[in-house]
Design a protein around this motif. Structure first.
Motif, PDB file in Angstrom:
ATOM      1  N   ASP A  42       0.802  -1.227   0.000  1.00  0.00           N
ATOM      2  CA  ASP A  42       0.000   0.000   0.000  1.00  0.00           C
ATOM      3  C   ASP A  42       0.833   1.274   0.000  1.00  0.00           C
ATOM      4  O   ASP A  42       0.346   2.317  -0.423  1.00  0.00           O
ATOM      5  N   ILE A  43       2.074   1.205   0.462  1.00  0.00           N
ATOM      6  CA  ILE A  43       2.908   2.419   0.465  1.00  0.00           C
ATOM      7  C   ILE A  43       3.915   2.378  -0.677  1.00  0.00           C
ATOM      8  O   ILE A  43       4.078   3.361  -1.405  1.00  0.00           O
ATOM      9  N   GLN A  44       4.558   1.253  -0.854  1.00  0.00           N
ATOM     10  CA  GLN A  44       5.558   1.151  -1.932  1.00  0.00           C
ATOM     11  C   GLN A  44       4.920   0.792  -3.277  1.00  0.00           C
ATOM     12  O   GLN A  44       5.588   0.847  -4.301  1.00  0.00           O
ATOM     13  N   ASP A  45       3.680   0.368  -3.221  1.00  0.00           N
ATOM     14  CA  ASP A  45       2.905   0.066  -4.430  1.00  0.00           C
ATOM     15  C   ASP A  45       3.531  -1.037  -5.294  1.00  0.00           C
ATOM     16  O   ASP A  45       3.548  -0.957  -6.526  1.00  0.00           O
ATOM     17  N   LEU A  46       4.015  -2.073  -4.615  1.00  0.00           N
ATOM     18  CA  LEU A  46       4.581  -3.206  -5.351  1.00  0.00           C
ATOM     19  C   LEU A  46       3.481  -4.232  -5.639  1.00  0.00           C
ATOM     20  O   LEU A  46       2.466  -4.287  -4.926  1.00  0.00           O
ATOM     21  N   SER A  47       3.718  -5.062  -6.650  1.00  0.00           N
ATOM     22  CA  SER A  47       2.717  -6.082  -7.006  1.00  0.00           C
ATOM     23  C   SER A  47       2.819  -7.259  -6.029  1.00  0.00           C
ATOM     24  O   SER A  47       3.822  -7.411  -5.320  1.00  0.00           O
ATOM     25  N   TYR A  48       1.762  -8.094  -6.029  1.00  0.00           N
ATOM     26  CA  TYR A  48       1.780  -9.279  -5.157  1.00  0.00           C
ATOM     27  C   TYR A  48       2.959 -10.192  -5.503  1.00  0.00           C
ATOM     28  O   TYR A  48       3.572 -10.793  -4.624  1.00  0.00           O
ATOM     29  N   GLU A  49       3.254 -10.309  -6.780  1.00  0.00           N
ATOM     30  CA  GLU A  49       4.343 -11.182  -7.233  1.00  0.00           C
ATOM     31  C   GLU A  49       5.689 -10.693  -6.698  1.00  0.00           C
ATOM     32  O   GLU A  49       6.508 -11.490  -6.231  1.00  0.00           O
ATOM     33  N   GLU A  50       5.855  -9.364  -6.774  1.00  0.00           N
ATOM     34  CA  GLU A  50       7.117  -8.786  -6.273  1.00  0.00           C
ATOM     35  C   GLU A  50       7.243  -8.980  -4.752  1.00  0.00           C
ATOM     36  O   GLU A  50       8.310  -9.338  -4.256  1.00  0.00           O
ATOM     37  N   ILE A  51       6.135  -8.779  -4.049  1.00  0.00           N
ATOM     38  CA  ILE A  51       6.142  -8.966  -2.587  1.00  0.00           C
ATOM     39  C   ILE A  51       6.435 -10.438  -2.258  1.00  0.00           C
ATOM     40  O   ILE A  51       7.188 -10.739  -1.325  1.00  0.00           O
TER      41      ILE A  51
END
Lengths: 194, 225
Positions: free
Chosen positions: A153-162
């Protein structure tokens, strides 16, 4: 030469750094990632000085272990993983210190947000205070949930990246994000009354 | 699954929006300068120490577990694997039986000897064999004596020549070396003949003999001119 280096992708830059061992490519990568990492670590740890040290250590680790990076992974996920691990270590160290310290003053380490909850709605509407409250509430969320919430929610990364950064399955990432959001909203119920 | 998470995102939409709008934290201005100075001075601090440090606890803990497991294996495994050899047990039984039976005989002989010795000399009364406190030594001597000399032997010559008039049932005993009668020696199957079958076979033999006699008489009659 420099101009062409700045135009290169992250993966190409680290490849150049690995091959030629020159600091130019390294400096460009540091410039690109110092601010996003600062933001991520600050939201996760909550202390600006500690956060600066962690990001410095992240960059030094990247410098020392550049050969451990493999080209099939994204550079961003690799550097976020390093920073995340260092931030988690810092939190563990803090917890150990709080257990062994004789004068265990929790008020200094985990700021009480309840006092500010009872401020007048006009003050809550004020942006700075609101952000401060959110940040303090975020620090009260369990670290396993906080990490993924910050990344999403803050860094706006995708689920795959997380998923790559944390080493968790995508399903686990999603459920942890959901739980983290639920915890956060519970802590911020005075702001989000519905 | 996707819809569930989308619904959840809608539930927290306000909060997510606020999180996204949080002010971005930037690195301090001297961040790069400090970093490059550290790299040039090779001042890597804790990171290099962590890399070089060898954690003895991490090494010793699993090795201690492995060593303990091996010791436990050696201590407990042989005790649990005591194998009863079925071939050894019968022999032990036979030995104990023969020793017991012969012990009684020898015990009585020893008593006789003791009485004789008492009569003959008083000096011998002080000997360890005859003293009342030395019953253990008597038993030990008796046992040794039994084991060495008084085992029942197998007279093979008599047995082969047939001069020993023993019952078949006793043969097995001699071979076994025991004094007790065994219900079955394993070699001779004693079956009582059935009277009815005997009579039947006798009747058949009689009829055959009669037929043979008739045939002979007929041959003789034919040969007669």
């Amino acid at each position: 030469m420099n101009k062409s280096l700045t135009e290169l992708k992250d993966e190409e830059l680290i490849k150049d750094f690995q091959d030629s061992n020159t600091l130019e490519a390294y400096e460009i990568l540091v410039r690109r990632y110092k601010d996003p990492l600062m933001n991520f670590v600050y939201r996760f740890v909550g202390d600006r000085d500690v956060c600066t040290d962690i990001v410095q250590d992240t960059m030094i680790k990247f410098y020392l272990n550049k050969d451990s990076y493999r080209s099939f992974a994204k550079f961003s996920t690799w550097i976020y993983t390093i920073a995340g691990n260092l931030a988690k270590n810092e939190l563990k160290r803090r917890r150990r210190r709080s257990i062994f310290s004789i004068s265990n003053n929790d008020d200094e380490k985990t700021p009480q947000i309840e006092d500010k909850m009872f401020r007048s709605p006009e003050k809550i509407a004020d942006g700075e205070i609101r952000n401060e409250i959110i940040q303090k509430a975020l620090l009260k969320v369990k670290p396993v949930y906080r990490e993924v919430v910050v990344l999403r929610d803050i860094q706006d990364l995708s689920y795959e990246e997380i998923s790559e950064i944390t080493g968790l399955a995508i399903g686990t990432v999603k459920s942890r994000i959901n739980r983290g959001r639920a915890q956060l909203q519970k802590l911020l119920k005075h702001i989000y009354k519905e | 699954m996707k819809t569930i998470y989308n619904e959840n995102e809608n539930n927290y939409s306000k909060m997510i929006k606020d999180l996204q709008n949080l002010p971005k934290i930037d690195a301090p201005e001297n961040f790069e300068y400090n970093l490059m100075t550290r790299i040039k001075n090779k001042n890597f601090g804790k990171i290099e120490e962590e890399k070089q440090s060898f954690n003895w606890i991490k090494f010793l803990a699993p090795s201690a577990v492995v060593v303990t497991a091996i010791i436990l294996l050696f201590v407990f495994l042989p005790a649990s694997q005591q194998i009863n050899n079925p071939l050894l047990n019968p022999a032990q039984n036979v030995d104990s039986q023969s020793i017991l039976s012969n012990n009684i005989e020898e015990g009585s002989n020893a008593a006789k000897n003791n009485s004789l010795q008492n009569k003959n000399s008083a000096a011998l009364n002080s000997s360890p064999v005859t003293s009342p406190n030395s019953s253990r030594s008597i038993n030990r001597i008796d046992k040794n004596f039994l084991l060495s000399s008084s085992r029942p032997g197998v007279s093979l010559d008599d047995y082969i020549s047939g001069s020993s008039h023993q019952r078949d049932m006793l043969r097995g005993n001699i071979v076994n070396g025991g004094n007790e009668l065994t219900p079955n020696d394993g070699f001779f199957i004693s079956e009582k003949p059935d009277q009815n079958t005997l009579n039947k076979y006798r009747a058949q033999l009689d009829s055959l003999r009669k037929a043979q006699l008739k045939a002979d008489s007929l041959k003789k009659a034919l040969k007669m001119p």
